[in-house]
Write a protein that holds these residues in place. Structure first.
Motif, mmCIF file in Angstrom:
data_model
loop_
_atom_site.group_PDB
_atom_site.id
_atom_site.type_symbol
_atom_site.label_atom_id
_atom_site.label_comp_id
_atom_site.label_asym_id
_atom_site.label_seq_id
_atom_site.Cartn_x
_atom_site.Cartn_y
_atom_site.Cartn_z
ATOM 1 N N SER A 562 0.837 -1.193 0.000
ATOM 2 C CA SER A 562 0.000 0.000 0.000
ATOM 3 C C SER A 562 0.876 1.248 0.000
ATOM 4 C CB SER A 562 -0.899 -0.015 1.228
ATOM 5 O OG SER A 562 -1.804 1.057 1.221
ATOM 6 N N LEU A 563 0.505 2.222 -0.822
ATOM 7 C CA LEU A 563 1.315 3.421 -1.003
ATOM 8 C C LEU A 563 0.602 4.666 -0.488
ATOM 9 C CD1 LEU A 563 2.587 2.882 -4.668
ATOM 10 C CD2 LEU A 563 3.529 1.989 -2.535
ATOM 11 N N GLY A 564 1.386 5.645 -0.062
ATOM 12 C CA GLY A 564 0.905 6.990 0.225
ATOM 13 C C GLY A 564 1.765 7.966 -0.549
ATOM 14 N N MET A 565 1.157 8.862 -1.303
ATOM 15 C CA MET A 565 1.900 9.797 -2.148
ATOM 16 C C MET A 565 1.394 11.205 -1.908
ATOM 17 S SD MET A 565 2.402 9.724 -6.329
ATOM 18 C CE MET A 565 3.120 8.082 -6.297
ATOM 19 N N VAL A 566 2.313 12.166 -1.862
ATOM 20 C CA VAL A 566 1.932 13.569 -1.757
ATOM 21 C C VAL A 566 2.580 14.345 -2.900
ATOM 22 C CG1 VAL A 566 1.584 13.533 0.730
ATOM 23 C CG2 VAL A 566 3.830 14.125 -0.179
ATOM 24 N N GLY A 567 1.881 15.377 -3.339
ATOM 25 C CA GLY A 567 2.374 16.204 -4.434
ATOM 26 C C GLY A 567 2.127 17.672 -4.175
ATOM 27 N N ARG A 568 2.676 18.476 -5.051
ATOM 28 C CA ARG A 568 2.573 19.938 -4.922
ATOM 29 C C ARG A 568 2.054 20.510 -6.224
ATOM 30 N NH1 ARG A 568 8.156 22.053 -3.519
ATOM 31 N NH2 ARG A 568 8.548 21.342 -5.652
ATOM 32 N N GLY A 569 1.155 21.472 -6.132
ATOM 33 C CA GLY A 569 0.604 22.115 -7.324
ATOM 34 C C GLY A 569 -0.080 23.416 -6.958
ATOM 35 N N ASP A 570 -0.823 23.944 -7.907
ATOM 36 C CA ASP A 570 -1.616 25.135 -7.644
ATOM 37 C C ASP A 570 -2.917 24.743 -6.951
ATOM 38 O OD1 ASP A 570 0.261 26.779 -8.888
ATOM 39 O OD2 ASP A 570 -0.632 26.435 -10.866
ATOM 40 N N VAL A 571 -3.456 25.646 -6.153
ATOM 41 C CA VAL A 571 -4.688 25.357 -5.433
ATOM 42 C C VAL A 571 -5.854 25.317 -6.415
ATOM 43 C CG1 VAL A 571 -6.271 26.130 -3.638
ATOM 44 C CG2 VAL A 571 -3.808 26.434 -3.341
ATOM 45 N N ARG A 572 -6.489 24.171 -6.498
ATOM 46 C CA ARG A 572 -7.685 24.027 -7.337
ATOM 47 C C ARG A 572 -8.565 22.948 -6.749
ATOM 48 N NH1 ARG A 572 -3.771 22.855 -11.035
ATOM 49 N NH2 ARG A 572 -4.519 24.436 -12.468
ATOM 50 N N GLN A 573 -9.844 23.114 -6.913
ATOM 51 C CA GLN A 573 -10.812 22.144 -6.427
ATOM 52 C C GLN A 573 -11.272 21.290 -7.593
ATOM 53 O OE1 GLN A 573 -13.830 23.852 -4.039
ATOM 54 N NE2 GLN A 573 -14.886 21.931 -3.628
ATOM 55 N N TRP A 574 -11.342 19.982 -7.364
ATOM 56 C CA TRP A 574 -11.824 19.119 -8.435
ATOM 57 C C TRP A 574 -13.273 19.468 -8.747
ATOM 58 C CZ3 TRP A 574 -15.692 15.634 -9.472
ATOM 59 C CH2 TRP A 574 -15.516 14.864 -10.622
ATOM 60 N N THR A 575 -13.594 19.583 -10.036
ATOM 61 C CA THR A 575 -14.952 19.938 -10.454
ATOM 62 C C THR A 575 -15.478 18.920 -11.444
ATOM 63 O OG1 THR A 575 -14.049 21.346 -12.213
ATOM 64 C CG2 THR A 575 -14.596 22.405 -10.121
ATOM 65 N N ALA A 576 -16.760 18.673 -11.372
ATOM 66 C CA ALA A 576 -17.410 17.788 -12.332
ATOM 67 C C ALA A 576 -17.645 18.551 -13.636
ATOM 68 C CB ALA A 576 -18.739 17.290 -11.770
ATOM 69 N N PRO A 577 -17.707 17.855 -14.765
ATOM 70 C CA PRO A 577 -17.944 18.537 -16.043
ATOM 71 C C PRO A 577 -19.343 19.139 -16.106
ATOM 72 C CG PRO A 577 -18.020 16.158 -16.323
ATOM 73 C CD PRO A 577 -17.537 16.398 -14.927
ATOM 74 N N ALA A 578 -19.491 20.143 -16.954
ATOM 75 C CA ALA A 578 -20.777 20.822 -17.124
ATOM 76 C C ALA A 578 -21.595 20.150 -18.224
ATOM 77 C CB ALA A 578 -20.541 22.290 -17.470
ATOM 78 N N LYS A 579 -22.875 20.369 -18.174
ATOM 79 C CA LYS A 579 -23.759 19.844 -19.214
ATOM 80 C C LYS A 579 -23.317 20.372 -20.571
ATOM 81 C CE LYS A 579 -28.659 19.506 -20.462
ATOM 82 N NZ LYS A 579 -30.043 19.887 -20.075
ATOM 83 N N GLY A 580 -23.207 19.479 -21.541
ATOM 84 C CA GLY A 580 -22.768 19.850 -22.879
ATOM 85 C C GLY A 580 -21.290 19.622 -23.132
ATOM 86 N N ASP A 581 -20.498 19.404 -22.077
ATOM 87 C CA ASP A 581 -19.071 19.122 -22.267
ATOM 88 C C ASP A 581 -18.886 17.817 -23.033
ATOM 89 O OD1 ASP A 581 -18.337 21.372 -20.938
ATOM 90 O OD2 ASP A 581 -17.469 20.361 -19.199
ATOM 91 N N LEU A 582 -17.830 17.780 -23.829
ATOM 92 C CA LEU A 582 -17.446 16.550 -24.514
ATOM 93 C C LEU A 582 -16.634 15.669 -23.575
ATOM 94 C CD1 LEU A 582 -16.325 17.991 -27.972
ATOM 95 C CD2 LEU A 582 -18.422 16.698 -27.484
ATOM 96 N N LEU A 583 -16.826 14.369 -23.684
ATOM 97 C CA LEU A 583 -16.061 13.405 -22.907
ATOM 98 C C LEU A 583 -15.054 12.721 -23.826
ATOM 99 C CD1 LEU A 583 -18.964 11.787 -20.856
ATOM 100 C CD2 LEU A 583 -17.220 13.368 -20.009
ATOM 101 N N ALA A 584 -13.793 12.704 -23.397
ATOM 102 C CA ALA A 584 -12.743 12.106 -24.213
ATOM 103 C C ALA A 584 -11.965 11.096 -23.391
ATOM 104 C CB ALA A 584 -11.805 13.180 -24.751
ATOM 105 N N LEU A 585 -11.533 10.034 -24.055
ATOM 106 C CA LEU A 585 -10.727 8.998 -23.418
ATOM 107 C C LEU A 585 -9.297 9.130 -23.924
ATOM 108 C CD1 LEU A 585 -10.718 6.473 -21.595
ATOM 109 C CD2 LEU A 585 -11.225 5.116 -23.638
ATOM 110 N N ILE A 586 -8.351 9.274 -22.996
ATOM 111 C CA ILE A 586 -6.933 9.367 -23.326
ATOM 112 C C ILE A 586 -6.258 8.085 -22.862
ATOM 113 C CG2 ILE A 586 -4.784 10.612 -22.865
ATOM 114 C CD1 ILE A 586 -6.440 13.127 -22.436
#
Length: 726
Positions: A562-586
């Motif tokens: 089992s792993l624990g990982m921490v990272g650093r980035g800009d402050v942002r909150q995860w958001t769900a996509p809006a109605k009408g957004d396209l969904l893409a698989l990468i």
């Protein structure tokens, strides 16, 4: 040893005890005694080296400090293969916790620990004291604990015993964390038959400290005093280190209960405040948590670069009539040991009294490399300190590779029925019942706990958390599965635009005396090291927990690094996509069904995933940072279906490949992203699969259309909650 790998390059005795024959496992009957006998080889080696018989205190010290839990006898050479250095690593493995630079003015203290066996015998206290112990590991570095993660692994919830263990472990984690004011911001829950009789309770803690003012656990100078702070010492937790180093085969809860510690989070909160105030004075020269092996473990490991005299009769006690062996080896909780100059003993005593904490001046650092324990003037232990600490002979077990993958057998059930079964599996279904017990907003740093990673605000940046692994994949392909666990945790951070800073681990396995388990262990560590090097993520600490198996249920746990990982980035909150957004698989999908949730619910078998290309992680991280996607999640448990339900439960999706492969494969290195316009993905290989919106999740598959209504989704996703209504 309370959570970090042993220091490399410790002194060896002229007697050559590090080169002694491999150890022999304690007999099963002996392990059930409160103080197990040392193996015949160990005892003979010690008698030969010392030239005499051992006292009962010395035997107890060696039983615990030479245990697997403290000495890493089966894993030390493997652990040395892990990459532990990095540009931001200020202090790597070898202390109670690692120190990693976050900014010019802030460093992170991070550690990970297991409390598996105690959590089976007494799940509430075992889990609670596991939290308390890892928090004190962070505190011992002079750091303020700010966040916890708890990867937890249980047997299926269809048995009363497993439901009881689950309920009590979660309550223990929640109550202790909430009482001391440290938020549990991330976790993982895995349910598999192999954990019946031996649940895994792993905990990560992160703290913050000035990068120029952290404390270490090694004493600095002969003549300094060793002061014991915190709760009084009782008989709880006796033999805990040796208990944690054996299996539970044939055990009974009553027999092992004396080995389980009892926690007091209110005292822990006072201890946190007191130690931090002491650290501010600059008078604490070193500090260590009293964890495994109690006072004997903490004081001998602290003083291993010099030597120490401990006066056991000066320890403040909770119970009368305690003998030296009990005083030295008890694992009573909420205790710390600090090194101070003689003239500063009174100062730390006054601070302890300010917080209504007990304290005792119990020892002195000496220049001679010996570990001496006195009781009312009588010497009850006198040992070469390097023999006691770091002198345990290494164990060498046979290894035997195996092949556990089976050919894929296509399930006959309808796709919709399979989809609802996968979403109902407790690994995928909603975990609200658990998370609602945790105060995730205490300390007011929490920005987001949604999706697969948590975000805390630290200074003007984001500290991002992820944890866990997939034991079913790892069982089938130990090297590849562990490497993918590294990549998957980094993927969780990438979905929030964060770079990994470091990782820690708990290596949970069954008995390494089984050749196939020892092979699993080797392959997992090699896979962990390979992926960490490829992604330049230093492995800064961890814990090894072996002998996780149970005769009561006839189980050996699946390999669980089992792993624990921490990272650093800009402050942002995860958001769900809006109605009408396209969904893409990468990313590219392969028919990887072995070890998948589909396999768990149908027994379909198949190949487990190969190691993913970690380069895709950086691609998605850049998309998030540049604001080119409105939402991102990686594909893991439950495949694309689970990701769709999490990100866009109402959407119209068209999939042209094999329906089972498209929906349920668990190939790593894939991401589901939402964009306003496809042009945002210019230069990135992708496939548009649908659009957000509508009244249901509509899946237009090859040969059929499947519609899953919100009501059907809710019924499936809440199935785990229903099972937890005791």
């Amino acid at each position: 040893m309370t959570g970090s790998y042993p220091t490399i390059g410790r002194r060896t005795s002229k007697s050559g005890y590090l080169d002694s024959p491999a150890c022999t496992r304690l007999s099963r009957s002996a392990t059930h005694q409160l103080y197990s006998m040392l193996s015949a080889q160990d005892l003979a080696l010690l008698q030969k080296t010392l030239g005499r018989d051992l006292t009962d205190v010395e035997v107890a010290c060696f039983e615990n400090l030479w245990s697997e839990h403290c000495s890493y006898r089966s894993t030390k050479p493997l652990l040395k293969t892990l990459p532990t250095e990095g540009d931001e690593v200020l202090l790597g493995p070898g202390d109670d916790a690692a120190i990693v630079r976050f900014s010019d003015t802030c460093a992170l203290a991070i550690g990970m620990e297991s409390h598996n066996h105690p959590s089976y015998v007494d799940p509430y206290e075992g889990a609670a004291t596991g939290v308390g112990g890892i928090v004190r590991d962070i505190l011992s570095m002079g750091a303020r604990p700010i966040a916890l993660m708890d990867p937890l692994y249980f047997g299926p919830l269809d048995t009363e015993k497993n439901r009881y263990l689950f309920e009590q472990v979660v309550a223990g984690v929640a109550d202790y964390g909430n009482c001391i004011g440290v938020p549990v911001v991330r976790g993982e829950l895995v349910f598999d038959h192999s954990y019946s009789g031996n649940p895994l309770v792993n905990v990560v803690c992160v703290g913050i400290v000035d990068p120029d003012r952290y404390i270490t656990a090694r004493v600095k100078q002969p003549g300094n005093h060793l002061v014991l702070l915190g709760s009084s010492t009782g008989r709880d937790g006796l033999g805990g280190a040796s208990f944690a180093s054996r299996d539970l085969a044939g055990d009974t809860e009553a027999a092992s209960r004396p080995s389980v510690q009892v926690g007091d989070p209110y005292t822990e909160k006072l201890l946190i405040d007191a130690i931090l105030e002491m650290a501010e004075t600059g008078k604490l020269l070193s500090c260590r948590d009293l964890g495994a092996a109690g006072l004997a473990g903490a004081s001998s490991e602290m003083a291993s670069t010099f030597g120490a005299v401990i006066y056991a009769d000066q320890v403040h006690l909770r119970e009368t009539g305690m003998v030296p062996r009990e005083i030295m080896l008890a694992e009573s909780q909420e205790r710390m040991m600090v090194e101070v100059a003689p003239e500063d003993v009174a100062l730390v005593g006054r601070i302890a009294e300010k917080y209504d904490l007990g304290w005792s001046d119990v020892g002195e650092v000496i220049s001679e490399p010996r570990y001496i324990v006195k009781f009312h003037g009588e010497v009850v232990a006198d040992l070469p300190i390097d023999l006691l600490v770091g002198g345990a002979p290494l164990c060498s077990w046979e290894k035997e590779p195996y092949s556990a993958e089976t050919p894929f057998s296509r399930p006959e059930a309808a796709v919709k029925d399979l989809a609802l079964a996968v979403l109902s599996h407790p690994d995928v279904a909603r975990k609200d019942w658990v998370y609602e017990q945790y105060d995730r907003d205490v300390q007011l740093r929490t920005v987001s706990v949604q999706n697969d990673a948590a975000v805390l605000r630290l200074e003007d940046k984001a500290l991002v958390f992820s944890c866990g692994c997939n034991p079913r994949h790892i069982y089938l392909k130990p090297f590849e599965g562990t490497a993918n666990a590294v990549i998957e945790n980094a993927s969780n951070l990438a979905c929030l635009g964060a770079d990994p800073l470091c990782l820690v681990n708990c290596l949970n396995f069954a008995s390494p005396e089984h050749p196939e388990v020892n092979w699993q262990l080797e392959q997992c560590v090699l896979g962990l090291g390979d992926a960490a090097r490829r992604m330049t993520i230093p492995v800064v600490g961890g814990n090894v927990s072996l002998y996780n198996e149970s005769d009561e249920f006839g189980t050996q746990i699946k390999p669980t690094p089992s792993l624990g990982m921490v990272g650093r980035g800009d402050v942002r909150q995860w958001t769900a996509p809006a109605k009408g957004d396209l969904l893409a698989l990468i990313g590219t999908t392969e028919p990887d069904f072995g070890g998948s949730v589909l396999d768990a619910v149908t027994g379909c078998g198949g190949h487990a995933p190969a190691v993913a290309d970690p380069a895709i992680v950086a691609v998605v991280r850049d998309l998030v940072r540049e604001g080119r996607v409105t939402s991102a999640t990686d594909l893991s448990l439950g495949g694309l279906l689970a990701a769709l339900v999490k990100v866009a439960p109402q959407a119209d999706v068209t999939l042209t490949g094999d329906p089972l492969e498209e929906l349920f494969s668990e190939t790593y290195g894939r991401f589901l992203v939402a964009v306003r316009d496809e042009a945002a993905l210019a230069g990135v290989e992708h496939r548009i699969i649908g659009r957000v919106g509508g009244d249901a999740l509509t899946l237009r598959l090859k040969g059929e259309t499947v519609v899953i209504t919100p009501e059907e989704l809710e019924a499936a996703l809440s199935s785990t909650t229903r099972r937890m209504r005791f």
